[in-house]
Design an enzyme around this catalytic site. Structure first.
Site, PDB file in Angstrom:
ATOM      1  N   LYS A 191      39.425  47.775  35.714  1.00 31.84           N
ATOM      2  CA  LYS A 191      38.844  46.836  37.124  1.00 31.84           C
ATOM      3  C   LYS A 191      37.769  45.925  36.340  1.00 31.84           C
ATOM      4  O   LYS A 191      36.873  45.887  36.856  1.00 31.84           O
ATOM      5  CB  LYS A 191      38.039  47.935  37.971  1.00 31.84           C
ATOM      6  CG  LYS A 191      39.126  48.964  38.498  1.00 31.84           C
ATOM      7  CD  LYS A 191      40.159  48.438  38.972  1.00 31.84           C
ATOM      8  CE  LYS A 191      40.566  47.578  40.020  1.00 31.84           C
ATOM      9  NZ  LYS A 191      41.900  47.183  40.238  1.00 31.84           N
ATOM     10  N   THR A 192      38.014  45.744  35.125  1.00 32.37           N
ATOM     11  CA  THR A 192      37.044  44.580  34.460  1.00 32.37           C
ATOM     12  C   THR A 192      37.561  43.097  34.309  1.00 32.37           C
ATOM     13  O   THR A 192      36.946  42.276  33.893  1.00 32.37           O
ATOM     14  CB  THR A 192      36.313  44.975  33.101  1.00 32.37           C
ATOM     15  OG1 THR A 192      37.446  45.196  32.483  1.00 32.37           O
ATOM     16  CG2 THR A 192      35.686  46.327  33.436  1.00 32.37           C
TER      17      THR A 192
ATOM     18  N   THR B 127      40.913  42.883  33.241  1.00 35.50           N
ATOM     19  CA  THR B 127      42.057  43.150  31.961  1.00 35.50           C
ATOM     20  C   THR B 127      43.487  42.594  32.469  1.00 35.50           C
ATOM     21  O   THR B 127      44.056  42.019  31.846  1.00 35.50           O
ATOM     22  CB  THR B 127      42.108  44.361  31.717  1.00 35.50           C
ATOM     23  OG1 THR B 127      42.523  45.372  32.953  1.00 35.50           O
ATOM     24  CG2 THR B 127      40.977  45.149  31.213  1.00 35.50           C
ATOM     25  N   THR B 128      43.783  42.501  33.792  1.00 33.16           N
ATOM     26  CA  THR B 128      45.119  42.102  34.360  1.00 33.16           C
ATOM     27  C   THR B 128      45.054  40.678  34.093  1.00 33.16           C
ATOM     28  O   THR B 128      46.203  40.090  33.583  1.00 33.16           O
ATOM     29  CB  THR B 128      45.396  42.762  35.585  1.00 33.16           C
ATOM     30  OG1 THR B 128      45.281  43.837  35.700  1.00 33.16           O
ATOM     31  CG2 THR B 128      46.901  42.282  35.978  1.00 33.16           C
TER      32      THR B 128
ATOM     33  N   SER C 174      35.019  48.510  42.558  1.00 37.14           N
ATOM     34  CA  SER C 174      36.167  47.985  42.358  1.00 37.14           C
ATOM     35  C   SER C 174      37.305  49.315  42.101  1.00 37.14           C
ATOM     36  O   SER C 174      38.228  49.199  42.485  1.00 37.14           O
ATOM     37  CB  SER C 174      36.283  46.939  41.279  1.00 37.14           C
ATOM     38  OG  SER C 174      37.608  46.674  41.128  1.00 37.14           O
TER      39      SER C 174
HETATM   40  N1  LIG Z   1      39.866  35.709  36.161  1.00 33.36           N
HETATM   41  C1  LIG Z   1      39.266  37.070  36.631  1.00 33.36           C
HETATM   42  N2  LIG Z   1      38.273  37.201  35.914  1.00 33.36           N
HETATM   43  C2  LIG Z   1      37.512  37.911  36.490  1.00 33.36           C
HETATM   44  N3  LIG Z   1      37.912  39.110  37.335  1.00 33.36           N
HETATM   45  C3  LIG Z   1      39.306  38.719  37.749  1.00 33.36           C
HETATM   46  C4  LIG Z   1      39.935  37.732  37.240  1.00 33.36           C
HETATM   47  N4  LIG Z   1      40.918  38.031  38.193  1.00 33.36           N
HETATM   48  C5  LIG Z   1      40.805  39.129  38.677  1.00 33.36           C
HETATM   49  N5  LIG Z   1      39.810  39.652  38.580  1.00 33.36           N
HETATM   50  C6  LIG Z   1      39.416  41.000  39.074  1.00 33.36           C
HETATM   51  O1  LIG Z   1      39.082  41.976  38.081  1.00 33.36           O
HETATM   52  C7  LIG Z   1      39.417  43.227  38.837  1.00 33.36           C
HETATM   53  C8  LIG Z   1      40.531  43.671  38.420  1.00 33.36           C
HETATM   54  O2  LIG Z   1      40.616  44.386  37.033  1.00 33.36           O
HETATM   55  P1  LIG Z   1      41.714  44.716  36.277  1.00 33.36           P
HETATM   56  O3  LIG Z   1      42.804  43.929  36.115  1.00 33.36           O
HETATM   57  O4  LIG Z   1      40.953  45.192  34.951  1.00 33.36           O
HETATM   58  O5  LIG Z   1      42.089  46.234  36.950  1.00 33.36           O
HETATM   59  S1  LIG Z   1      43.150  47.376  36.494  1.00 33.36           S
HETATM   60  O6  LIG Z   1      42.396  48.233  35.655  1.00 33.36           O
HETATM   61  O7  LIG Z   1      44.206  46.999  35.569  1.00 33.36           O
HETATM   62  O8  LIG Z   1      43.860  47.892  37.499  1.00 33.36           O
HETATM   63  C9  LIG Z   1      39.708  42.647  40.454  1.00 33.36           C
HETATM   64  O9  LIG Z   1      38.138  43.091  40.832  1.00 33.36           O
HETATM   65  P2  LIG Z   1      37.860  43.539  42.465  1.00 33.36           P
HETATM   66  O10 LIG Z   1      38.544  42.272  43.334  1.00 33.36           O
HETATM   67  O11 LIG Z   1      36.468  43.351  42.426  1.00 33.36           O
HETATM   68  O12 LIG Z   1      38.577  44.656  42.683  1.00 33.36           O
HETATM   69  C10 LIG Z   1      40.049  41.481  40.352  1.00 33.36           C
HETATM   70  O13 LIG Z   1      39.513  40.572  41.602  1.00 33.36           O
END
Ligand SMILES: Nc1ncnc2c1ncn2[C@@H]1O[C@H](COP(=O)(O)OS(=O)(=O)O)[C@@H](OP(=O)(O)O)[C@H]1O
Length: 390
Positions: free
Chosen positions: A225-226, A228-229, A323
């Site tokens: 949720k930081t 990473t996707t 998140s």
């Molecule tokens: N470009 C970019 N920059 C920063 N943050 C972003 C970006 N794109 C997606 N998000 C937000 O990242 C949150 C999902 O994190 P992850 O992809 O690491 O989640 S996971 O662990 O793979 O499930 C999720 O946060 P929340 O919406 O607060 O839940 C996404 O909104």
């Protein structure tokens, strides 16, 4: 295997099984015992680095439970060798006795017979026994058959140890010995995989049909949720950056280094990756967001891909926790909808265990400093990239 046929030369498990069946047939026809549960492979082939086909074939044909090798990990001095368990086969560390097939006659021992006697009488062999609670040796059949160096060596070794130390020597049949070994050293049960191509001796007994190129050059370790996707999606847009194929079981992530998938071995892991068309310019990577806070992952990653770059993204821990809580609710976690976010983060020691478990999973990854410190035990700072995801 008989006739020094090396298992790693058999890529196809069924042809290995077929060959072993012939061996077994021969043994049965000649009254040779087939139910010992213990086997060694010529030149350690297939035992370590693990050739999974050998483990499966051994179990199918010979019901093998125990084997041994000098190759895990390939370290000197020999007393640092360890055991491990793979596919329910217990692999014991074998020591070197200094006897080889070419030392057929006592007078022809390399460097002269005095070298052998020196090793027995206070030298390397003596110290191997003194410094290892359990020592496992193997001599080659021709030694026993022709020059009795094996017999000479071990009778004299036992006499010398008993004369000059107060150690009590004991022996056990292989199956009992293996159980005793892992009772004494339970922390050795879990293997630590290494890159088979990083060591010449390992490379020589690594199947030519397998490669070491299907291993990542960098890892995105999370935490969850930081963002990473998003980072993953940006990275795969680059033509030279290739990721693993998705795992059907764990939301596409391979989750190899943090969980029990690790015990499936490196063939299983490498099967997720494409063969790079250019090993120098192509970059394989993997993103598994739970690696970040895993106790085991840093050590395991450092052992298999010690040169890999490690990427982590950090955001405000409270944003991350919130998140994650929402993520659990939307991914059908049965517990999350029952409790508010406030209840999750403020639950005390008296709270129901399911709530405590949820709280732990929600909050433990946020101890950023402790988790990063653990990665820094195994990786120099320049291999770690911390991205500010805020
Ligand atoms: N470009 C970019 N920059 C920063 N943050 C972003 C970006 N794109 C997606 N998000 C937000 O990242 C949150 C999902 O994190 P992850 O992809 O690491 O989640 S996971 O662990 O793979 O499930 C999720 O946060 P929340 O919406 O607060 O839940 C996404 O909104």
């Amino acid at each position: 295997m008989w006739s020094h046929m090396q298992p790693h030369l058999f890529h196809n498990e069924s042809s290995l099984v077929e060959q072993m069946f012939l061996n077994k047939k021969f043994a049965l026809e000649h009254g040779i015992p087939t139910d010992m549960g213990y086997a060694v492979a010529p030149h350690h082939s297939g035992v370590y680095p693990v050739h999974v086909q050998l483990y499966e074939a051994w179990k199918k044909v010979w019901n093998i439970k125990i084997t041994s090798t000098e190759e895990y990990p390939h370290l000197k001095p020999a007393r640092y060798r360890r055991g491990f368990i793979h596919k329910n086969i217990m692999v014991l560390p074998r020591q070197t006795c200094g006897l080889f097939t070419h030392t057929i006659f006592y007078k022809d021992y390399p460097g002269g017979p005095k070298e052998l006697d020196k090793s027995i009488q206070g030298g390397e062999l003596f110290f191997t026994v003194v410094l290892n609670p359990i020592s496992i040796f193997m001599t080659h059949l021709s030694n026993y058959g022709n020059d009795r160096l094996g017999l000479y060596t071990f009778v004299n070794l036992a006499n010398f140890v008993q004369t000059w130390t107060n150690l009590r020597l004991q022996t056990l049949p292989s199956v009992q010995l293996a159980h005793k070994y892992f009772e004494l050293f339970p922390d050795q049960k879990d293997p630590l995989w290494q890159n088979p191509c990083d060591d010449k001796r390992h490379r020589d007994i690594w199947s030519k049909e397998k490669t070491c190129d299907r291993l990542p050059k960098f890892l995105v370790i999370g935490p969850q949720k930081t963002g990473t996707t998003a980072l993953y999606l940006f990275l795969v847009m680059h033509p030279s950056i290739l990721s693993n194929s998705p795992s059907p079981k764990t939301f596409e992530e391979v989750q190899f280094f943090n969980r029990n998938n690790y015990h499936r071995g490196i063939d299983w892991y490498m099967d997720f990756f494409p063969v790079p068309s250019n090993v120098t310019t192509d970059f394989l990577f993997e993103k598994s967001a739970n690696y970040f806070y895993s106790e085991e992952a840093p050590k395991r990653v450092a052992s298999l891909v010690p040169k890999a770059k490690i990427i982590t993204i950090l955001i405000d821990p409270s944003d991350r926790a919130y998140s994650w809580y929402q993520h659990q609710r939307s991914h059908e976690d049965p517990t999350a909808p029952k409790f508010s976010f406030y209840e999750v983060i403020s639950a005390g020691p008296w709270a129901p265990s399911e709530l405590r478990t949820l709280q732990k999973r929600c909050l433990v990854p946020r101890w950023y400093a402790s988790h990063i410190e653990r990665w820094l035990v195994y990786f120099p700072p320049f291999q770690l990239l911390i991205i500010d995801g805020q």
